[in-house]
Each structure stands twice: as structure tokens, then as C-alpha cells.
Design a protein around this motif. Structure first.
Motif, PDB file in Angstrom:
ATOM      1  N   GLN A  11       0.463   6.347  -0.827  1.00 36.50           N
ATOM      2  CA  GLN A  11       0.911   5.441   0.310  1.00 36.50           C
ATOM      3  C   GLN A  11       2.459   5.063   0.078  1.00 36.50           C
ATOM      4  N   ASP A  15       5.265   5.652   2.770  1.00 34.94           N
ATOM      5  CA  ASP A  15       5.910   4.570   3.342  1.00 34.94           C
ATOM      6  C   ASP A  15       7.693   4.752   3.180  1.00 34.94           C
ATOM      7  N   LYS A  59       0.513  -3.010   5.477  1.00 32.26           N
ATOM      8  CA  LYS A  59       0.293  -1.953   4.590  1.00 32.26           C
ATOM      9  C   LYS A  59      -0.791  -1.124   5.130  1.00 32.26           C
ATOM     10  N   ASP A 223      -3.226   1.648  -4.969  1.00 32.26           N
ATOM     11  CA  ASP A 223      -2.984   0.695  -3.841  1.00 32.26           C
ATOM     12  C   ASP A 223      -4.372   0.476  -3.504  1.00 32.26           C
TER      13      ASP A 223
END
Length: 302
Positions: A11, A15, A59, A223
């Protein structure tokens, strides 16, 4: 542009990539915005305490997520976007529900008053799951790795008894189409192209023909693993779960959890790997064939 994180890309990398795009271009990310009327509809459909507050969760870009709060409880609303196949969503719901019944700490999907997991919001499929306490860590210690290994083994012990099936969309059979889809337009990528194709040939030739298998999480990046007071509290995001070799799961974890960033470079931490394996074997034995195959599984998982 379609961008997704998961078994092929952590992730944080996605991002960072999106943030860089935002600095250079206008980027539209497909998200569903809910309003109070949607919350009223949810309250009418589910036999839960009245939702009094809701907010979007930034998120994650794979689906649209909202945190829902009642007076005494929290829930997560997930609205499924384009990547997740509609026909596969029931698999994920049933899996999480049955894992909860086996006392594996993960979100539990709620059923509405009609006994269904799934509802429609803004003409999109959605679900509500229980809130898992804790949050992800930026780095793991050796004890964390041991505990993760143990939880994975407990999950595998449970999933081998679950009568569900989903083909792994990120498995070995999908690597060749994925590689062929990459367009190496610049000559400066020639060496990378050769490297990837040579490695894929090696992976394909050495890939094990038969190993213990069942349902794996398939996306156990840092995550998706939660801790509370430095103790493992559970795992989230089962939307890459599928049937595959159990040790393919361990390979994904070694690649995603057992490297340390030192001076902008990633270095393998053998102690973390040993603790991950040791934790796993405290619950579930790893066969000689699985251990022999772990190196090539790591190569494929990468």
C-alpha cells in the motif's frame, strides 16, 4: 488510470505513487460519498445500535471504506469498487464469518434483517463488518514476527476445514499474463525486462507441483496486520484470499515483513524469518517438501 495495492504492490508504494501523480496531474479516484440518508437506510436494514456518526477512511484505495459509530460500538462499511468481482464477494463474506467462528481475529461480516451479508448503496455492492481494535505498525520486532507466524498457522488449520474455493488471481498461473502486460517502451528498461523474464522462466520451471494447500489470506502486508498495546490483535482485508499452497502465504510474509530499510535500501532480516517460521511451527508442522520449496515460492511471491 487503474491503480491497486495488494499481493503485487504494498500500500505504501501505491500511496506514494498516487501522491506523485497528484503533484503532476489531475487525478480522479473513484470513491462513493455517502450521506445521512444512506446511514438511515443502513440502520433500517441491520439490527444494530443506531449509527450516530460516520466518516470516510482515507487509508486504502482498493474499495471505499467508512467508519460507522454507534453509542457503544464501531463498524466498518465497505463499498466494493471495480477490482473485486461481484460473484466472488460472497466467498470473502463466508470466509471471514467462518474464521470468526474458529476464533481467528478478523472482521466479522454482519447479516441484515433478511439474512444477507450484502446490500446496495449508490448502486454498488456493500457490506458492514465488525471493527477490529488496534492499528498497523511501521516496523516489526522479532516477537511480532513469531506471533504473526503462529496466527497464520492457526488460520491455515481453520481454512483447510472450510469448504470454499476461489482461484488465486495472483498465483503462478497469472504471472505470465501479468509480465506480458508490462510495456517496456524505453531502452533503459531493457535490463529489467530481461531480468524479469529470466526469473519467471526459472520460477515456472522450479515451481512445486504439489504441496499442502487450502485457503490463504494472500495479502499479509504490514498494513493488514493490527496490533494493540504491542500485541497482535488480528488481521484485515481478506479480498485477495484464495486457494493456494500454505507456504505461498509464508513466502509473501517473508517478502513483505522480513526486510529492514537501511539507508534507503532493503536488507533481509534472517532473524525475523526464523521467528516467523518458528511461530508457524509452534502450531502447524512444515513438511520437508515445503521447506525445500520456500526459496522459489519467495521468488514467485516477489
Amino acid at each position: 488510470i487503474g491503480i491497486s495495492s495488494g499481493a503485487s504492490a504494498p500500500q505504501i508504494l501505491v500511496d506514494n505513487f498516487i501522491n506523485e501523480l497528484k503533484n503532476r496531474f489531475t487525478v480522479n479516484i473513484d470513491e462513493v460519498e455517502i450521506i445521512k440518508e444512506d446511514i438511515v437506510s443502513i440502520n433500517n436494514q441491520f439490527g444494530i445500535e443506531k449509527i450516530i456518526h460516520f466518516k470516510g477512511i482515507k487509508k486504502g484505495i482498493e474499495n471505499t471504506n467508512y467508519l460507522l459509530k454507534s453509542k457503544n460500538k464501531k463498524f466498518i462499511l465497505t463499498i466494493f469498487e471495480k477490482r473485486v468481482s461481484q460473484k466472488e464477494i460472497p466467498f470473502f463474506m463466508k470466509l471471514m464469518d467462518q474464521l470468526n467462528s474458529s476464533r481467528i481475529n478478523c472482521p466479522k461480516p454482519l447479516k441484515n434483517k433478511n439474512g444477507n451479508y450484502l446490500i446496495k448503496i449508490k448502486n454498488k455492492t456493500a457490506c458492514i463488518v465488525s471493527f477490529l481494535s488496534g492499528k498497523d505498525k511501521k516496523s516489526l520486532n522479532l516477537k511480532n514476527c513469531y506471533d504473526i507466524g503462529k496466527l497464520i498457522a492457526e488460520m491455515h488449520q481453520s481454512t483447510k476445514k472450510i469448504n470454499l474455493f476461489r482461484k488465486n488471481s495472483m498465483g503462478i498461473k497469472n504471472l505470465n499474463p501479468l509480465l506480458n502486460s508490462i510495456k517496456f517502451k524505453s531502452k533503459k528498461f531493457t535490463n529489467i525486462e530481461k531480468f524479469l523474464k529470466t526469473n519467471f522462466k526459472d520460477i515456472k520451471n522450479k515451481w512445486p507441483k504439489k504441496l499442502p494447500n487450502g485457503i490463504i489470506h494472500g495479502d499479509l502486508f504490514i498494513d493488514n496486520i493490527f496490533f494493540k498495546n504491542n500485541k497482535l490483535s488480528g488481521i484485515i482485508n481478506f479480498y485477495f484470499a484464495a486457494n493456494d499452497y500454505f507456504k505461498y502465504e509464508s513466502a509473501i510474509c517473508i517478502n513483505s515483513l522480513c526486510f529492514d530499510k537501511i539507508n534507503s535500501k532493503f536488507k533481509i532480516n534472517k532473524k525475523k524469518i526464523k521467528n516467523l517460521i518458528k511461530g508457524y511451527e509452534s502450531t502447524k508442522k512444515i513438511s520437508f517438501e515445503e521447506k525445500q520449496s520456500l526459496n522459489i515460492l519467495c521468488k514467485g511471491a516477489a
